[in-house]
Enzyme design. Structure first.
Site, PDB file in Angstrom:
ATOM      1  N   GLU A  34      41.225  -8.870  21.733  1.00 17.36           N
ATOM      2  CA  GLU A  34      41.970  -8.264  20.628  1.00 17.36           C
ATOM      3  C   GLU A  34      41.063  -8.100  19.408  1.00 17.36           C
ATOM      4  OE1 GLU A  34      45.763 -10.192  19.994  1.00 17.36           O
ATOM      5  OE2 GLU A  34      45.969 -10.662  22.125  1.00 17.36           O
ATOM      6  N   TYR A  35      40.353  -6.949  19.262  1.00 13.38           N
ATOM      7  CA  TYR A  35      40.396  -5.756  20.090  1.00 13.38           C
ATOM      8  C   TYR A  35      38.988  -5.188  20.170  1.00 13.38           C
ATOM      9  CZ  TYR A  35      45.360  -6.125  19.118  1.00 13.38           C
ATOM     10  OH  TYR A  35      46.637  -6.591  19.007  1.00 13.38           O
ATOM     11  N   MET A  93      50.327  -4.426  25.745  1.00 12.68           N
ATOM     12  CA  MET A  93      51.100  -5.290  24.846  1.00 12.68           C
ATOM     13  C   MET A  93      52.036  -4.459  23.960  1.00 12.68           C
ATOM     14  SD  MET A  93      48.298  -8.257  23.910  1.00 12.68           S
ATOM     15  CE  MET A  93      46.948  -7.161  23.487  1.00 12.68           C
ATOM     16  N   TRP A 103      55.460 -12.214  27.442  1.00  8.27           N
ATOM     17  CA  TRP A 103      54.948 -13.320  26.636  1.00  8.27           C
ATOM     18  C   TRP A 103      56.153 -14.031  26.024  1.00  8.27           C
ATOM     19  CZ3 TRP A 103      50.176 -15.377  25.648  1.00  8.27           C
ATOM     20  CH2 TRP A 103      50.126 -16.347  24.645  1.00  8.27           C
ATOM     21  N   GLY A 109      40.540 -15.513  25.842  1.00  9.53           N
ATOM     22  CA  GLY A 109      40.534 -14.774  24.583  1.00  9.53           C
ATOM     23  C   GLY A 109      41.810 -14.989  23.802  1.00  9.53           C
ATOM     24  N   GLY A 110      42.641 -13.939  23.736  1.00 12.28           N
ATOM     25  CA  GLY A 110      43.832 -14.009  22.911  1.00 12.28           C
ATOM     26  C   GLY A 110      43.493 -13.791  21.442  1.00 12.28           C
ATOM     27  N   TRP A 111      44.503 -13.822  20.612  1.00  8.56           N
ATOM     28  CA  TRP A 111      44.322 -13.561  19.182  1.00  8.56           C
ATOM     29  C   TRP A 111      43.279 -14.493  18.568  1.00  8.56           C
ATOM     30  CZ3 TRP A 111      45.531  -9.749  16.012  1.00  8.56           C
ATOM     31  CH2 TRP A 111      45.523  -9.970  14.627  1.00  8.56           C
ATOM     32  N   TYR A 163      54.601  -4.696  22.223  1.00  7.12           N
ATOM     33  CA  TYR A 163      55.420  -5.494  21.317  1.00  7.12           C
ATOM     34  C   TYR A 163      54.579  -5.787  20.079  1.00  7.12           C
ATOM     35  CZ  TYR A 163      52.965  -8.839  24.383  1.00  7.12           C
ATOM     36  OH  TYR A 163      52.024  -9.493  25.137  1.00  7.12           O
ATOM     37  N   ASP A 164      55.170  -6.447  19.106  1.00  4.03           N
ATOM     38  CA  ASP A 164      54.476  -6.760  17.840  1.00  4.03           C
ATOM     39  C   ASP A 164      54.054  -5.501  17.077  1.00  4.03           C
ATOM     40  OD1 ASP A 164      54.796  -9.410  18.389  1.00  4.03           O
ATOM     41  OD2 ASP A 164      52.721  -9.777  18.980  1.00  4.03           O
TER      42      ASP A 164
END
Length: 587
Positions: free
Chosen positions: A362-363, A428, A567, A319-321, A430-431
């Site tokens: 996400e997400y 996650m 990451w 997956g991932g962004w 962060y960001d």
């Protein structure tokens, strides 16, 4: 191997094997491997196969490929003649359409090296092997018989994708193995006409003994992401984990990212993962890859890393962004999706590399690169299907949102129910803030706690962890996330957070730069909410340092968390100072 359906003279001294190496929906990449299994040189070779209507070759390399109707013919290049005994050669092509090759012929005979009998079908797959009598150096395998219309002659036993024995019965005892080591076994049937059938599902076997101890740095999880594409622009390879000293300070690696498309888990970049050849000086083992070995690339390097550091477990992250848009279709038929994922993770070529699967959606029921509307309960249904399919022997984990705001992303999906199916969550943290808000206000992208003037309530690690605990997620199943990079703006005159900006600062991407660069190009000169920031010239950056990581690890321990993750590896210094800070802080 591709089954045969037409009579031909036997090509008993060579085989041709087909593999689909990539599938991007609108097209795919295929690869043929021709191997000389005889005792004399193979002067030349011609491979023929049939594609169904609607499937075709669009381009090819390392062979001369021609077409007649739906029959495709590939002939060796001039430099591919006189193939030595035991040697193999590959050629590839890009194609379009959904079909697979059939009616394969090699030099007019069988592609599996045996004769073809008219009206004789190839055998079916044997049952999945069952392991028993496992010792330091051996294991016994037993399987159920394959079906065939004319009768089974024998079975090939495959260890880590390579044939190690041919037996006539339904059992085989392997020996000469290494203590405390993972192996993958599968079985393939051969009928009385020497036609081979499909390979069985593989089974993982770990020999006893060896030096496999609990992780050397305590009982906390220390996990880092290894990006598949990092071998290109950043020239970051698995061996860097060794030379930096990081391998001895982590417990787990998430290999990112597999694709999610068409309701399936898919290999994304076959060249990086399985094909790239490493020289001796680039390789973890110090041994150069050969052009004809079954597995190269990152997967083989991870295999070598696990042999050198047997405490490390590797998970394949999907997956991932970029690829999360495929999860909605996957969740619609979660059981089918889970089966595709396990089949990919357990591919006999690399089944011993992976110890589990990680889902980075996400997400669920919220917006990332795309918006998902699959519903509040779609996420636990997906994770339950994965746990049911993978069983208790594999790790099943997720990377999840850290949006602790009221009505935010944590509230959009049932993370509490889903936790029972998983070993842990990578939260996650962060960001939270960045230069997508081009004019600011400047704010640390990974605050541990809230602070006066924070742009959004709930956008901090402490609030996210508290909300997940309140939803019933055990603290030991929560890992605190650390970014090995900074986020920044330019056109900033104010040193403290809350300043205005004119846009993102320059970096590896607009507004993003690795810690290894920022520590010298824009050193930290301020602290807020448990993290660091730096104002240099007109640029303003926030990032974690070894000192702020120590603070965060102390907090994670005080909260009873299962550990931390980060990451990603390539953002660290060449001596791995951030990974060292995580390891030291969690002892």
């Amino acid at each position: 191997m591709v089954g045969l359906a037409t009579p031909a003279h036997a090509a008993a001294s060579a085989t041709a094997t087909y593999t689909k190496t990539q599938d991007w929906g609108s097209g795919f990449e295929g690869k043929w491997t021709v191997k000389n299994t005889g005792t004399t040189n193979l002067a030349s070779w011609t491979v023929e196969w049939t594609f169904p209507t609607g499937t075709q070759v669009t381009s090819s390399w390392d062979a001369d490929v021609t077409r007649s109707g739906q029959t495709w013919t590939a002939k060796n290049k001039s430099w591919q003649t006189n193939l030595a005994p035991g040697a193999s050669v590959t050629f590839g092509f890009n194609g379009s359409g959904p079909g697979a090759p059939s009616d394969c012929k090699l030099n007019g005979g069988s592609c599996d090296g045996g004769p073809v009998v008219p009206g004789d079908n190839a055998p079916g797959a044997p049952g999945t092997p069952v392991a028993s009598d496992i010792t330091n150096t051996g294991a016994k395998l037993t399987w159920t018989a394959a079906s065939d219309d004319k009768g089974i002659k024998n079975y090939d036993v495959l260890r880590d994708g390579a044939k190690v024995a041919t037996v006539t019965g339904l059992t085989f005892t392997d020996s000469g193995l290494t203590a405390g080591t993972d192996y993958s076994y599968a079985v393939q049937a051969r009928d009385t006409a020497d036609q081979t059938g499909p390979v069985s599902t593989s089974v993982r076997v770990r020999t006893t003994g060896g030096t496999v101890d609990p992780p050397p740095t305590g009982d906390k999880i220390k996990l880092g992401y290894f990006t598949e594409w990092g071998i290109y622009g950043k020239n970051y390879h698995v061996k860097n984990l060794v030379t930096s000293g990081t391998a001895s300070k982590i417990t787990h690696i998430n290999y990112s990212f597999g694709n999610v498309k068409g309701g399936k888990c898919l290999l994304d970049d076959a060249y990086a993962a399985t094909d790239k050849a490493y020289t001796a000086d680039q390789s973890v083992s110090g041994v150069a890859d050969t052009w004809d070995q079954p597995l190269r690339g990152n997967f083989n390097q991870l295999r070598q890393l696990k042999a050198k550091y047997p405490h490390i477990k590797v998970l394949w992250s999907f997956g991932g962004w970029t690829y999360s848009g495929g999860f909605a279709e996957a969740a619609a038929n979660a059981a089918s999706f889970a089966k595709s994922c396990k089949a990919l993770v357990e591919d006999p070529r690399w089944a011993d590399v992976f110890d589990g699967i990680d889902i980075d959606w996400e997400y669920p029921n919220a917006c990332g690169l795309t918006c998902d509307t699959s519903g509040y309960d779609s996420y636990p249904k997906l994770m339950k299907a994965l746990r049911d399919e993978f069983g208790p022997s594999y790790l099943v984990t997720s990377a999840i949102t850290a949006d602790g705001s009221a009505g935010g992303k944590i509230d959009k999906a049932d993370y509490g129910t889903a936790a029972q199916y998983q070993d842990w969550y990578n939260v996650m943290t962060y960001d939270y803030f960045g230069a997508w808000a081009a004019q600011g206000p400047t704010a640390p992208h990974s605050p541990l706690t809230s602070y006066a003037g924070i742009p959004q309530a709930g956008f901090n690690s402490a609030d996210a962890i508290a909300k997940l605990k309140a939803k019933g997620v055990p603290a030991k199943k929560l890992l605190l996330g650390i970014g090995f990079y900074g986020r920044g703006w330019t056109g900033v005159s104010q040193k403290e957070p809350g300043g205005t900006a004119t846009g993102p600062a320059a970096g590896i991407e607009p507004g993003i730069q690795d810690y290894r660069v920022l520590k010298t190009s824009c050193p930290a000169n301020g602290l807020i909410a448990g993290t660091a920031y730096a104002h240099c010239g007109s640029d303003w950056w926030s990032y974690d340092t070894p000192a702020t990581i120590a603070t965060k690890m102390s907090w994670a321990k005080s909260q009873g968390l299962g550990g931390a993750f980060f990451w990603e590896f390539s953002g660290d210094t060449t001596n791995g100072e951030l990974a060292t800070a995580i390891d030291s802080g969690l002892k």
